[in-house]
Design a protein around this motif. Structure first.
Motif, PDB file in Angstrom:
ATOM      1  N   LEU A 139       0.860  -0.983  -0.221  1.00 33.36           N
ATOM      2  CA  LEU A 139       0.071  -0.123  -0.247  1.00 33.36           C
ATOM      3  C   LEU A 139       1.343   1.295  -0.082  1.00 33.36           C
ATOM      4  N   ILE A 140       0.346   2.014  -1.196  1.00 38.14           N
ATOM      5  CA  ILE A 140       0.973   3.300  -1.088  1.00 38.14           C
ATOM      6  C   ILE A 140       0.543   4.359  -1.068  1.00 38.14           C
ATOM      7  N   VAL A 141       0.623   5.141   0.195  1.00 37.69           N
ATOM      8  CA  VAL A 141      -0.037   6.339   0.695  1.00 37.69           C
ATOM      9  C   VAL A 141       0.420   7.752   0.601  1.00 37.69           C
ATOM     10  N   LEU A 142      -0.409   8.508  -0.118  1.00 39.69           N
ATOM     11  CA  LEU A 142      -0.143  10.165  -0.891  1.00 39.69           C
ATOM     12  C   LEU A 142      -0.557  10.907  -0.457  1.00 39.69           C
ATOM     13  N   HIS A 143       0.194  12.047  -0.106  1.00 38.89           N
ATOM     14  CA  HIS A 143       0.034  13.200   0.701  1.00 38.89           C
ATOM     15  C   HIS A 143      -0.819  13.786   1.302  1.00 38.89           C
ATOM     16  N   SER A 144      -2.641  14.193   1.023  1.00 34.00           N
ATOM     17  CA  SER A 144      -3.634  13.891   1.897  1.00 34.00           C
ATOM     18  C   SER A 144      -4.162  12.783   2.268  1.00 34.00           C
ATOM     19  N   GLY A 145      -3.564  11.306   1.465  1.00 33.24           N
ATOM     20  CA  GLY A 145      -4.121  10.309   2.429  1.00 33.24           C
ATOM     21  C   GLY A 145      -3.752   9.346   3.734  1.00 33.24           C
ATOM     22  N   HIS A 146      -2.730  10.976   4.327  1.00 33.95           N
ATOM     23  CA  HIS A 146      -2.399  10.671   5.367  1.00 33.95           C
ATOM     24  C   HIS A 146      -3.486  10.902   6.342  1.00 33.95           C
ATOM     25  N   PHE A 147      -4.195  11.749   6.207  1.00 37.37           N
ATOM     26  CA  PHE A 147      -6.159  11.384   6.800  1.00 37.37           C
ATOM     27  C   PHE A 147      -7.012  10.288   6.739  1.00 37.37           C
ATOM     28  N   SER A 148      -6.768   9.453   5.310  1.00 39.48           N
ATOM     29  CA  SER A 148      -7.726   8.637   5.135  1.00 39.48           C
ATOM     30  C   SER A 148      -7.909   7.312   5.641  1.00 39.48           C
ATOM     31  N   LYS A 149      -9.247   6.758   6.010  1.00 40.04           N
ATOM     32  CA  LYS A 149      -9.235   5.448   7.033  1.00 40.04           C
ATOM     33  C   LYS A 149      -8.600   4.756   6.813  1.00 40.04           C
ATOM     34  N   ILE A 150      -8.013   4.038   6.094  1.00 39.34           N
ATOM     35  CA  ILE A 150      -6.815   2.892   6.040  1.00 39.34           C
ATOM     36  C   ILE A 150      -5.926   3.563   6.448  1.00 39.34           C
ATOM     37  N   PHE A 151      -4.960   4.909   6.511  1.00 41.57           N
ATOM     38  CA  PHE A 151      -4.124   4.782   6.476  1.00 41.57           C
ATOM     39  C   PHE A 151      -3.763   4.855   8.298  1.00 41.57           C
ATOM     40  N   LYS A 152      -4.769   5.559   8.655  1.00 47.29           N
ATOM     41  CA  LYS A 152      -5.370   6.082  10.566  1.00 47.29           C
ATOM     42  C   LYS A 152      -5.449   4.615  10.186  1.00 47.29           C
ATOM     43  N   THR A 153      -6.711   3.123   9.816  1.00 42.75           N
ATOM     44  CA  THR A 153      -6.169   2.045  10.689  1.00 42.75           C
ATOM     45  C   THR A 153      -5.089   1.482  11.189  1.00 42.75           C
ATOM     46  N   LEU A 154      -4.237   1.919   9.992  1.00 44.76           N
ATOM     47  CA  LEU A 154      -3.254   0.847   9.756  1.00 44.76           C
ATOM     48  C   LEU A 154      -1.844   0.932  11.442  1.00 44.76           C
ATOM     49  N   MET A 155      -2.061   2.851  11.190  1.00 38.58           N
ATOM     50  CA  MET A 155      -1.068   3.257  12.190  1.00 38.58           C
ATOM     51  C   MET A 155      -1.543   3.623  13.566  1.00 38.58           C
ATOM     52  N   GLY A 156      -2.607   3.403  13.360  1.00 41.35           N
ATOM     53  CA  GLY A 156      -3.201   3.521  15.145  1.00 41.35           C
ATOM     54  C   GLY A 156      -2.962   4.746  15.826  1.00 41.35           C
ATOM     55  N   THR A 157      -2.800   5.881  15.149  1.00 41.41           N
ATOM     56  CA  THR A 157      -2.879   7.542  15.667  1.00 41.41           C
ATOM     57  C   THR A 157      -3.621   8.438  15.148  1.00 41.41           C
ATOM     58  N   SER A 158      -3.127   9.443  15.753  1.00 38.53           N
ATOM     59  CA  SER A 158      -4.098  10.496  14.382  1.00 38.53           C
ATOM     60  C   SER A 158      -3.663  11.065  12.859  1.00 38.53           C
ATOM     61  N   CYS A 159      -3.022  10.459  12.609  1.00 37.85           N
ATOM     62  CA  CYS A 159      -1.969  10.650  11.278  1.00 37.85           C
ATOM     63  C   CYS A 159      -2.125  12.009  11.198  1.00 37.85           C
ATOM     64  N   ASP A 160      -2.155  13.582  12.734  1.00 40.47           N
ATOM     65  CA  ASP A 160      -2.486  14.610  12.357  1.00 40.47           C
ATOM     66  C   ASP A 160      -1.101  15.284  12.212  1.00 40.47           C
ATOM     67  N   LEU A 161      -0.993  16.499  11.516  1.00 43.59           N
ATOM     68  CA  LEU A 161       0.319  17.429  11.392  1.00 43.59           C
ATOM     69  C   LEU A 161       0.006  18.988  11.315  1.00 43.59           C
ATOM     70  N   LYS A 162       0.799  19.555  10.509  1.00 39.91           N
ATOM     71  CA  LYS A 162       0.268  21.414  10.486  1.00 39.91           C
ATOM     72  C   LYS A 162       0.182  21.212   8.406  1.00 39.91           C
TER      73      LYS A 162
END
Lengths: 241, 241, 241, 241
Positions: free
Chosen positions: B94-117
């Motif tokens: 899985l390659i997650v690009l740019h604003s995909g940081h806030f996608s459900k799939i990325f957040k569920t695989l990371m376990g964190t908020s994946c938030d940023l400035k």
């Protein structure tokens, strides 16, 4: 085609009939034989050759170097160790096997003593894969079982591996981090535990698979090497400087 | 041949002429176009297709999935997210690009908020390579410079990457961990920062090179999947049990 | 003084005389008892209390939460899981014990299935310390030996730990990553394997030592929390924007 | 009480009035001064003392050693470097500051060249915290800003840190991994970037806070040291051996 050099100390083979019986072409010969079945260009080099067989020319045309040593680590010249180290930092892959944990090249790249517990007692080793996603374990099952091996036990005095791929179980009650990757400079390093000289470990097809996979994994990344030293600013420094 | 599916939310492209001007075939179309030049079999899928274009059949025949989303993360059905997650744990890259940081799939695989400035101010980004040995940066120089990009800044609320490959410098004073690898189950995950919808970032040949390399890196490792659950002992338990 | 909350599902203790014989005050009671000997302020909470004993007030005044669950993971409400997760991301330490590997809170923080092999066969476990520098193993020897425990075996489907502190050997032939640290957001997470409900594991002084050390290690870092969202530039953007 | 030894090359201070103006008591004096405000027992040692001030006795009674060097790395005797290394592997903490990246002790513990880009141009550095959960950043905000510092830029040729705590932004366009932890043997190592001799960096209270925190983090873990070498089996080997 990946260019592989298999380096072996090649002393047990000269002194001990028992070892010669297991590895009539030397440990390097046995390893080179199965690597030649892959799409690799394979050479061997040994301690007693001039410059240990590791001339500038040989190293500069080596993509991945394999290292097996045991009783003569101290005879490896510091100058050659330094040469190998520079090639690793420059991008050459290095695969350190079994008793190579105590080689000068591994210790200098790790920065630790690389010491461990050991025992020769003909015991069973079961090497469990703890990272099934890693390309080094491509084509394998859940573990590799070796009916007889030398025991290596924790604490293994290495830096925490960048990736821990395999962990061994030993019949006598110990565990060991058996498959460890590291990155040093532009080069990749893999330590793989099994391979005592009196056991036919390097004829085991799963052990061979790990080593072949590791060669592919460790081959150099072909990119612009980093530039070091004094650097001009990339952005304007606004007259404040 | 690696089978690639490029997934795109594809909403900006429908709503904003500015985005359509930059990506007339959609962001997915632009990405698919350069991936087709490699030895990959490339498909696209978008949010508004049935099952978001990610049917069991599509996912089961996908080796590496790319994910671009931004304004409609919440519209992605939980059931499809779970399906993608299971495929990653099963081995799909899985390659997650740019604003995909806030996608459900990325957040569920990371376990964190994946938030940023973040900031949209047409500023310069310079993506520095901090691990030159990594196959994802094959063929690159020391950094990638993008004249105009959206800023993403630390703290980026992700787990510490298994491998940190790139770090961005932004003109406005921030840094960002821009190239991060993770392993989840049998699958590999790569997050790559650049790619705001109003900039021609995916036409940059170095950005394209990173994404192509990442596809190769993320392809599944072909081995026996681990078995879970109740397990019989592999060694005799000596009547004590 | 570190504020500790010991959470226990507390179901085995109600249903099984065998478990009640081992833990007459519940597993939470046994853990709280030895933690109270340290410089900690200790509370307990259990599944059947209102909000599982984990109200906003309790969590907001908890520095480190311990979690033991087994047969009723599904009964833990999603809302409470989310509340605990937010507190971890906000800085609260979390120590997950034994069968808590399958708890909702651990799985959501890990992003993987957290599955493993298991066997109840009264076998010996030897927990080897692989990182002797870690504060979690302060005061210990080279390993902890447990005469009888449930077996947990690899592959353990977790992300590669940030720090791997302990690895278990099991008599039946398996190994397991038994002491694993993770950082999630502002919080620290420690998974520690031993503690099956029918064994007196939590009376073992070395197991107690690990858990006490882990509480100290996991306590929140007191600093300014990161700010997320839209951010003004810290440097002048030179009119180009 | 943690016993701290602050080691400084102390050559710039003898040769350059500019440096003496900034650090009239030497860089070691400035660092010792703020550490003495903590609950530490602080000593200093310098290159020109007998055995560089690092006798067996001094090292054996040092919990954490700080290291600042720049123009005289080569004058540090190999024997003393080896002595310091053994103490680190034995458990002593080591904090390497700024130009100490090129010290023999840091290079030998890292196994890489430790090279980097650099520039003296009075530019701004902003040190971003990327791991807010780490005890080394206790009490800090989101970043530390230094109005004037020497630039150090990537690629920094170090092994991937066990924990990456801080990343610097430089005005001239570079980034740098500025706060890096490593474990070597029983000892902990922290590299912290800022501190050029012509800037008053070590008077910055946030820089001081990081160094004080790092001393607490790096103090030895008090446990049984691992035993290495030939080991008797812990389990019966069933007559097969």
């Amino acid at each position: 085609m990946v260019k592989v050099t298999v380096w072996n100390e090649n002393r047990h083979e000269q002194k001990d009939q028992e070892v010669r019986d297991v590895y009539p072409e030397g440990i390097h010969g046995a390893i080179a034989a199965f690597l030649e079945n892959e799409d690799f260009e394979v050479r061997t080099a040994t301690l007693d050759e001039a410059e240990h067989g590791l001339t500038e020319e040989v190293l500069n045309s080596t993509d991945v170097l394999l290292w097996w040593g045991h009783i003569a680590h101290e005879e490896v010249q510091d100058e050659i160790v330094e040469r190998v180290k520079q090639r690793v930092l420059d991008g050459m892959g290095l695969i350190v096997l079994h008793s190579g944990h105590f080689s000068k090249i591994f210790k200098t790249l790790m920065g630790t003593s690389c010491d461990l517990k050991w025992r020769e007692a003909n015991e069973k080793e079961r090497i469990w894969i703890v990272d099934p996603s890693h390309p080094i374990v491509e084509g394998l099952g859940e573990y590799i079982e070796l009916e007889r091996e030398e025991m290596y036990g924790e604490h293994f005095d290495i830096p925490a591996p960048d990736e821990l791929v395999m962990v061994s179980w030993f019949q006598g009650g110990e565990v060991f981090r058996s498959g460890c990757t590291y990155r040093r400079g532009n080069g990749k390093v893999f330590y793989f535990r099994p391979g005592h000289e009196t056991y036919p470990t390097y004829y085991n097809v799963e052990v061979q698979k790990v080593i072949s996979n590791a060669v592919k994994w460790a081959k150099p990344t072909n990119n612009t090497k980093p530039v070091y030293g004094n650097a001009k600013p990339l952005e304007k420094l606004d007259g404040m400087n």
